[in-house]
Scaffold this motif. Structure first.
Motif, PDB file in Angstrom:
ATOM      1  N   ASN A  36       0.907  -1.149  -0.042  1.00  0.00           N
ATOM      2  CA  ASN A  36      -0.092  -0.001   0.099  1.00  0.00           C
ATOM      3  C   ASN A  36       0.999   1.117  -0.078  1.00  0.00           C
ATOM      4  OD1 ASN A  36      -1.647  -2.359   1.333  1.00  0.00           O
ATOM      5  ND2 ASN A  36      -3.267  -0.895   1.024  1.00  0.00           N
ATOM      6  N   ASN A  37       2.099   1.217  -0.571  1.00  0.00           N
ATOM      7  CA  ASN A  37       2.792   2.457  -0.675  1.00  0.00           C
ATOM      8  C   ASN A  37       3.285   2.515   0.644  1.00  0.00           C
ATOM      9  OD1 ASN A  37       0.861   3.552  -3.445  1.00  0.00           O
ATOM     10  ND2 ASN A  37       3.032   2.937  -3.685  1.00  0.00           N
ATOM     11  N   GLU A  38       3.527   1.740   1.549  1.00  0.00           N
ATOM     12  CA  GLU A  38       4.123   1.826   2.977  1.00  0.00           C
ATOM     13  C   GLU A  38       5.598   2.138   2.768  1.00  0.00           C
ATOM     14  OE1 GLU A  38       0.545   0.103   5.909  1.00  0.00           O
ATOM     15  OE2 GLU A  38       2.496  -1.133   5.451  1.00  0.00           O
ATOM     16  N   ALA A  39       6.146   1.303   2.210  1.00  0.00           N
ATOM     17  CA  ALA A  39       7.636   1.648   1.820  1.00  0.00           C
ATOM     18  C   ALA A  39       7.787   2.771   0.759  1.00  0.00           C
ATOM     19  CB  ALA A  39       8.393   0.519   1.003  1.00  0.00           C
ATOM     20  N   SER A  40       8.441   3.782   1.071  1.00  0.00           N
ATOM     21  CA  SER A  40       8.655   5.043   0.096  1.00  0.00           C
ATOM     22  C   SER A  40       9.146   4.563  -0.873  1.00  0.00           C
ATOM     23  CB  SER A  40       9.420   5.980   1.084  1.00  0.00           C
ATOM     24  OG  SER A  40      10.765   5.699   0.980  1.00  0.00           O
ATOM     25  N   TRP A  41       9.385   5.608  -1.970  1.00  0.00           N
ATOM     26  CA  TRP A  41       9.703   5.426  -3.355  1.00  0.00           C
ATOM     27  C   TRP A  41      11.385   5.065  -3.214  1.00  0.00           C
ATOM     28  CZ3 TRP A  41      12.501   8.380  -6.740  1.00  0.00           C
ATOM     29  CH2 TRP A  41      12.715   9.606  -6.467  1.00  0.00           C
ATOM     30  N   THR A  42      11.868   5.929  -2.438  1.00  0.00           N
ATOM     31  CA  THR A  42      13.229   5.879  -2.202  1.00  0.00           C
ATOM     32  C   THR A  42      13.803   4.747  -1.602  1.00  0.00           C
ATOM     33  OG1 THR A  42      13.292   7.243  -0.190  1.00  0.00           O
ATOM     34  CG2 THR A  42      13.862   8.325  -2.244  1.00  0.00           C
ATOM     35  N   GLN A  43      12.961   4.029  -0.733  1.00  0.00           N
ATOM     36  CA  GLN A  43      13.252   2.715  -0.081  1.00  0.00           C
ATOM     37  C   GLN A  43      13.139   1.691  -1.150  1.00  0.00           C
ATOM     38  OE1 GLN A  43      10.544   3.089   3.240  1.00  0.00           O
ATOM     39  NE2 GLN A  43      12.251   3.168   4.730  1.00  0.00           N
TER      40      GLN A  43
END
Ligand code: SPV
Ligand code: MG
Length: 272
Positions: A36-43
């Motif tokens: 659910n986009n809990e990991a950020s895009w940079t992660q």
């Protein structure tokens, strides 16, 4: 074939697959968070960097909805190219997304014009002419019919998408086959046969799909193996029986490329 970190990416490549699907579901699962986009895009980008460094075959990122609007998408493309990622797939839903197989019909679709703007922004942002942008249509997932899927495919195609990913949560391939029949070969079409896995692959070949993505089986296989091994060690309280069922430590070293470092040490470290 899906991969979700450097190790799985390397295994996928050496098995013989021609490309890697950097799955949002699998990457988030491996990080211990939800899809659910809990990991950020940079992660996600950091994971991709390890995957890219560990392999030489093309990696297609499951870029969800692009992590924001057109501006986030073009920055994403820039950063993906810098890391040697071959392309990105973006889906026509809204941020933060939910996995297609969780209550799909409750999921709102993106506005067509807004999504076309993301595709255009991605294509305008790429510096490498080989970078690909795949537009993923969630119309079937969200409970819409063939005409909505085709309308969106035409719009995304006109906006410059290099291919269309048509997704379906049915246990039979009826939706994607009907789509392909109507769409023809206007552009490459990608499928994800997770739910309709009993369909023989020859059917996909006969219908001239360009890519079938096995989207999460490496992650699921790893979960099965990890659960079985940890359970056994927990109950048996020793390693006597598990040892022969898991790879030796030397296989871990091989996959890490330990031999290369030993050779490099001979070359670069003072020898005395
Ligand atoms: C993924 O692998 O994260 C996908 C494919 O997006 S699916 O989970 O089938 O939606
Ligand atoms: Mg995904």
């Amino acid at each position: 074939m899906e991969a979700h970190n450097g190790l799985s990416a390397r295994i996928v490549e050496e098995t013989g697959f021609k490309g890697i699907w950097a799955s949002g579901l699998s990457i988030s699962a491996a990080l211990g968070v939800r899809d659910n986009n809990e990991a950020s895009w940079t992660q996600v980008l950091e994971v991709l960097e390890f995957m890219s460094d560990a392999t030489s075959i093309p990696i297609l990122l499951d870029g969800d909805t692009g992590y924001g609007n057109f501006n986030n998408v073009r920055r994403l493309v820039k950063k993906l190219e810098q890391r040697g990622i071959a392309g990105v797939c973006i889906e026509d839903k809204v941020f933060p997304k939910t996995n297609s197989f969780i209550n799909g019909t409750a999921q709102p679709l993106a506005d067509i014009d807004e999504f076309c703007g993301k595709i255009k922004a991605a294509k305008d942002a790429q510096l490498d002419e080989d970078f690909v942008v795949i537009a993923r249509i969630e119309a079937f997932i969200a409970g819409w019919g063939l005409s909505e899927a085709l309308k969106r495919a035409e719009a995304y195609h006109q906006a410059g998408a290099n291919g269309i990913l048509i997704h379906s949560s049915l246990r039979v391939p009826d939706e994607i086959l009907a789509f392909k029949q109507e769409w023809g070969n206007r552009c490459p079409v990608v499928i994800v046969p997770t739910k309709y896995y009993t369909t023989p692959t020859q059917v996909f070949r006969d219908y001239q799909f360009s890519i079938a993505i096995w989207a999460n089986q490496v992650c699921r296989a790893a979960i099965t193996a990890m659960q079985q091994a940890t359970k056994r060690i927990f109950t048996e309280e020793n390693l006597l029986n598990i040892e022969e069922d898991i790879v030796p430590v030397s296989e871990v070293f091989r996959l890490q490329g330990a031999l290369e470092l030993q050779a490099a040490e001979k070359r670069y470290l003072p020898q005395n």
